[in-house]
Design an enzyme around this catalytic site. Structure first.
Site, PDB file in Angstrom:
ATOM      1  N   GLU A   1      -6.141  -5.253   4.167  1.00 33.02           N
ATOM      2  CA  GLU A   1      -6.132  -6.495   3.383  1.00 33.02           C
ATOM      3  C   GLU A   1      -7.381  -6.627   2.511  1.00 33.02           C
ATOM      4  O   GLU A   1      -8.010  -7.679   2.450  1.00 33.02           O
ATOM      5  CB  GLU A   1      -6.015  -7.714   4.300  1.00 33.02           C
ATOM      6  CG  GLU A   1      -4.877  -7.588   5.268  1.00 33.02           C
ATOM      7  CD  GLU A   1      -3.741  -8.535   4.976  1.00 33.02           C
ATOM      8  OE1 GLU A   1      -3.794  -9.249   3.980  1.00 33.02           O
ATOM      9  OE2 GLU A   1      -2.789  -8.518   5.760  1.00 33.02           O
ATOM     10  N   GLY A   2      -7.718  -5.537   1.863  1.00 32.04           N
ATOM     11  CA  GLY A   2      -8.915  -5.500   1.031  1.00 32.04           C
ATOM     12  C   GLY A   2     -10.068  -4.972   1.868  1.00 32.04           C
ATOM     13  O   GLY A   2     -10.454  -5.599   2.847  1.00 32.04           O
ATOM     14  N   THR A   3     -10.606  -3.825   1.493  1.00 30.60           N
ATOM     15  CA  THR A   3     -11.672  -3.240   2.302  1.00 30.60           C
ATOM     16  C   THR A   3     -12.943  -4.083   2.158  1.00 30.60           C
ATOM     17  O   THR A   3     -13.079  -4.898   1.247  1.00 30.60           O
ATOM     18  CB  THR A   3     -12.000  -1.805   1.857  1.00 30.60           C
ATOM     19  OG1 THR A   3     -12.584  -1.889   0.548  1.00 30.60           O
ATOM     20  CG2 THR A   3     -10.767  -0.918   1.806  1.00 30.60           C
ATOM     21  N   HIS A   4     -13.860  -3.805   3.067  1.00 28.23           N
ATOM     22  CA  HIS A   4     -15.159  -4.481   3.049  1.00 28.23           C
ATOM     23  C   HIS A   4     -15.816  -4.348   1.675  1.00 28.23           C
ATOM     24  O   HIS A   4     -16.352  -5.318   1.130  1.00 28.23           O
ATOM     25  CB  HIS A   4     -16.012  -3.810   4.127  1.00 28.23           C
ATOM     26  CG  HIS A   4     -17.244  -4.558   4.477  1.00 28.23           C
ATOM     27  ND1 HIS A   4     -17.209  -5.822   5.014  1.00 28.23           N
ATOM     28  CD2 HIS A   4     -18.552  -4.220   4.384  1.00 28.23           C
ATOM     29  CE1 HIS A   4     -18.452  -6.234   5.225  1.00 28.23           C
ATOM     30  NE2 HIS A   4     -19.283  -5.284   4.859  1.00 28.23           N
TER      31      HIS A   4
ATOM     32  N   ALA B   1      -2.999 -14.321   3.678  1.00 24.42           N
ATOM     33  CA  ALA B   1      -3.223 -13.509   4.875  1.00 24.42           C
ATOM     34  C   ALA B   1      -4.715 -13.326   5.152  1.00 24.42           C
ATOM     35  O   ALA B   1      -5.166 -13.411   6.296  1.00 24.42           O
ATOM     36  CB  ALA B   1      -2.552 -12.158   4.719  1.00 24.42           C
ATOM     37  N   ARG B   2      -5.491 -13.092   4.094  1.00 26.19           N
ATOM     38  CA  ARG B   2      -6.939 -12.886   4.274  1.00 26.19           C
ATOM     39  C   ARG B   2      -7.608 -14.142   4.796  1.00 26.19           C
ATOM     40  O   ARG B   2      -8.563 -14.071   5.577  1.00 26.19           O
ATOM     41  CB  ARG B   2      -7.566 -12.488   2.935  1.00 26.19           C
ATOM     42  CG  ARG B   2      -7.169 -11.099   2.497  1.00 26.19           C
ATOM     43  CD  ARG B   2      -7.474 -10.882   1.021  1.00 26.19           C
ATOM     44  NE  ARG B   2      -7.119  -9.528   0.619  1.00 26.19           N
ATOM     45  CZ  ARG B   2      -7.149  -9.093  -0.637  1.00 26.19           C
ATOM     46  NH1 ARG B   2      -7.508  -9.916  -1.615  1.00 26.19           N
ATOM     47  NH2 ARG B   2      -6.821  -7.855  -0.916  1.00 26.19           N
TER      48      ARG B   2
ATOM     49  N   THR C   1       0.831  -1.215   0.000  1.00 27.12           N
ATOM     50  CA  THR C   1       0.000   0.000   0.000  1.00 27.12           C
ATOM     51  C   THR C   1       0.863   1.262   0.000  1.00 27.12           C
ATOM     52  O   THR C   1       1.878   1.333   0.683  1.00 27.12           O
ATOM     53  CB  THR C   1      -0.911  -0.016   1.248  1.00 27.12           C
ATOM     54  OG1 THR C   1      -1.782  -1.126   1.143  1.00 27.12           O
ATOM     55  CG2 THR C   1      -1.711   1.261   1.378  1.00 27.12           C
TER      56      THR C   1
ATOM     57  N   GLY D   1      -4.203   2.458  -2.343  1.00 25.19           N
ATOM     58  CA  GLY D   1      -4.600   1.449  -1.373  1.00 25.19           C
ATOM     59  C   GLY D   1      -5.346   0.325  -2.054  1.00 25.19           C
ATOM     60  O   GLY D   1      -4.789  -0.736  -2.348  1.00 25.19           O
TER      61      GLY D   1
ATOM     62  N   GLY E   1     -22.343  -0.164  30.785  1.00 24.68           N
ATOM     63  CA  GLY E   1     -21.217   0.745  31.000  1.00 24.68           C
ATOM     64  C   GLY E   1     -19.900  -0.004  31.098  1.00 24.68           C
ATOM     65  O   GLY E   1     -18.864   0.466  30.606  1.00 24.68           O
TER      66      GLY E   1
END
Lengths: 245, 403
Positions: free
Chosen positions: B382-385, B261-262, B150, B155, B359
């Site tokens: 690692e790759g956005t949503h 990794a993902r 990145t 990115g 709380g």
């Protein structure tokens, strides 16, 4: 130096204990089994001695095939090989007979085990094994160093500690802080696969005791919480309700 | 010493985590898998749980954990043993990531970067000399590694990267910068992706101490605070020619690393979800309101039941994906589905769990808020949503929406 470490296969300490409907046996359904925590300390000390002095460490368990994952974990922690006596560990005398028979064949310098198993808490196997082999048995040992042919130990006694020495061979019942408990690493887990695990039939069948039934303790009574500022109420309850003052 | 041991045991005792297994998924694991999971769980309870809240609050990366992870064997577990790896399967790797992230996502990030993004490309694309030089030291934790893909302006679109290198005859001259790099400030080795003169993406191994190479730390993160993140800056760095990864050519190199990794993240996020669920369940059974435990109320039961449902589904996705990984059949889109879903459900579980704790849920007496803040990074890195959704969209329709 040759070390024999005897391990028990016991329910995890957080298990909620239940019995079979006839109350004669533990209900093993859903129970996770582990190496007895005291045995784990004994094993950890044996592995440390192996690393310090170059000892060989053999695991011994009296149990049916279902105990093998527990034995493999002991091998993963660094023991060299294992023996399983293929039988239910019915009572202390029966188990001690098996240990003594294995020990007679192999001349171990040290026979280590936990001070007691955490399922039946007999705490007598080490003593019986020592008697059967005609060698000293000590428990609970919380420190163990080996110098030549001599074991230097610390033992917990009422209100203090006892420091003592004895010549090998010995049978010892161990407890913390004899060693720091170990976590197997991935290499150990992989190598445990191929370490020798010998399965032997029981050497003797004598069982001296039989369980009639087990009984769970009564459920804990409801707990009353009293505000720390309200000492009067606390005293009143202790005097008049609990009747302990 | 005795007192220290006692305090330590007290802390260990306080972490009572048990993983839910509503569908008896354990029956599908081998005894070895279960032993590995237990070993990593015990490690987390001993080496991470007692200290993590303090590290997190102070934004402290405990460097000594790198050696300890190495000794335990969680770096590169799927890499063959001859290079210092574990020679284990992908389910074992997944279970490790689940347990470490159960402790903390930042700790898991350190482990998955080292294994999947540094050791994996050196093993997969490296020469035999590179494998022998780097892998054993990375596996043992003697060296820490990082992965530079990145950039500040690239990115989700890594193929636009500006970092580049020139062949100077005896060496390559590397220039450019990388951003949001986990482990960077403490790393001994960086696997850096940059373009050659022909514009092809290649992998270079850059070592700490090379002239012109620096890795400043990024401060002020409210997420992954116990892991260290930085930039990589290359200002005319002379990289020896033997440091080029010979087997990687084009974007598929780094993307294959990201797949590995993902995959680990999909298990890791599940671990974080399990910890939130386990914490909320224990709390709900103990917390009394209106003279009964809050677990007795329907709305609490709804939250717990929905959490367990999502966790169980995620467990099944992970296990099946692990089987496919073991067979070498998992596709990038399948991995995207798992990563995207599991991080999303982990965030939802964390938010619901936080509500059950009221709380107390916002304090560091409990791990939930920390997991929630961590997962805000995990849902993006690692790759956005959204990118994972579009990878799925492309796989379904055959039409990539991001090109």
């Amino acid at each position: 130096m040759k070390i024999l470490v005897c391990i028990t296969h016991v329910p995890d300490t957080t298990t909620k204990i239940k019995f079979t409907p006839d109350n004669k046996q533990l209900d093993k359904n859903g129970v996770q089994f582990v190496i007895g925590p005291y045995d784990d300390y004994a094993l950890s000390r044996a592995i440390d001695l192996k690393n310090e002095l170059g000892a060989s460490v053999t695991i011994l368990n009296v149990g049916t095939a279902e105990t093998e994952p527990t034995i493999r974990k002991a091998l993963a922690l660094g023991a060299d090989d294992a023996i399983r006596i293929d039988a239910e560990p019915t009572d202390s005398y029966f188990v001690a007979q098996q240990i003594a028979a294995v020990a007679k064949q192999n001349n171990y310098d040290l026979i280590l085990m936990g001070r007691e198993s955490i399922d039946f808490n007999g705490g007598v196997v080490h003593g019986i094994v020592g008697e059967m082999l005609g060698i000293p048995a000590l428990s609970p040992v919380m420190k163990l160093d080996i110098e030549g042919n001599v074991a230097k130990m610390a033992r917990e006694i009422e209100g203090g500690k006892e420091y003592l020495e004895a010549e090998l061979p010995l049978v010892l019942g161990c407890q913390e802080p004899i060693a720091e408990w170990k976590i197997p690493n991935m290499r150990g887990i992989m190598s445990a696969r191929t370490k020798p695990l010998q399965v032997l039939p029981p050497f003797a069948e004598d069982v001296l005791t039989e369980t009639d039934s087990f009984e769970l303790p009564p459920p804990r009574k409801e707990c009353k919480l009293i505000d720390p500022d309200n000492v009067e109420e606390l005293i009143d309850l202790l005097q008049n309700e609990a009747k302990v003052l | 010493m005795a007192q220290e041991t006692m305090q330590f045991q007290k802390k260990v005792k306080a972490d009572l985590f048990e993983s839910p297994d509503f569908y008896n998924i354990d029956d599908l694991l081998t005894e070895e898998h279960k032993m590995i999971r237990q070993a990593v769980r015990d490690f987390v309870k001993r080496e991470i749980s007692p200290y993590i809240e303090d590290w997190y609050e102070k934004a402290h990366f405990p460097y000594e954990i790198v050696r300890k992870f190495g000794e335990l064997g969680v770096f590169g577990p799927t890499i063959p043993q001859e290079y210092g790896g574990g020679g284990l399967d992908y389910i074992a790797y997944g279970l490790m990531m689940q347990e470490i992230e159960r402790g903390d996502s930042g700790m898991r990030s350190t482990a998955s970067v080292q294994g999947s993004l540094v050791m994996y490309p050196i093993y997969k694309f490296g020469s035999e000399e590179q494998r022998r030089k780097y892998l054993p030291k990375l596996a043992s934790g003697e060296w820490l590694g990082c992965f530079g893909l990145t950039e500040p302006d690239f990115g989700s679109n890594p193929s636009g990267m500006k970092s580049h290198f020139k062949d100077m005859g005896d060496y390559y001259l590397l220039n450019g910068s990388k951003m949001w790099i986990s482990n960077a400030p403490m790393a001994d080795v960086a696997v850096v992706w940059a373009k050659n003169e022909a514009g092809r993406i290649k992998g270079l191994i850059v070592e700490k101490g090379m002239e012109g190479f620096s890795a400043p730390e990024i401060h002020g993160k409210w997420s992954l605070r116990a892991s260290t993140t930085g930039e990589l800056v290359f200002d005319n760095v002379k990289v020896p020619k033997e440091n080029l990864l010979p087997g990687a050519d084009g974007l598929s190199g780094p993307l294959q690393c990201l797949d590995s990794a993902r995959y680990g993240i999909s298990w890791g996020a599940l671990g974080a979800a399990m910890d939130c669920y386990d914490t909320a369940l224990r709390y709900a059974k103990e917390r009394i309101q209106f003279d009964k435990p809050i677990a007795a109320f329907q709305l609490t039961q709804k939250k717990l039941a929905e959490m367990l449902t999502e966790i169980t589904k995620a467990q099944l996705v992970c296990l099946r994906l692990g089987q496919l990984m073991n067979e070498g059949k998992a596709t990038s889109a399948q991995i995207s589905l798992a990563k995207r879903n599991n991080v999303e459900i982990a965030l939802r579980v964390a938010r619901e769990a936080r509500q059950i704790l009221g709380g107390m849920g916002i304090t560091n007496e409990y791990p939930i808020m920390r997991h929630m803040m961590n997962l805000e990074s995990v849902v993006t890195y690692e790759g956005t949503h959204d990118i994972h959704l579009l990878i799925l969209g492309a796989a379904i329709t055959g039409i990539p929406a991001f090109k």
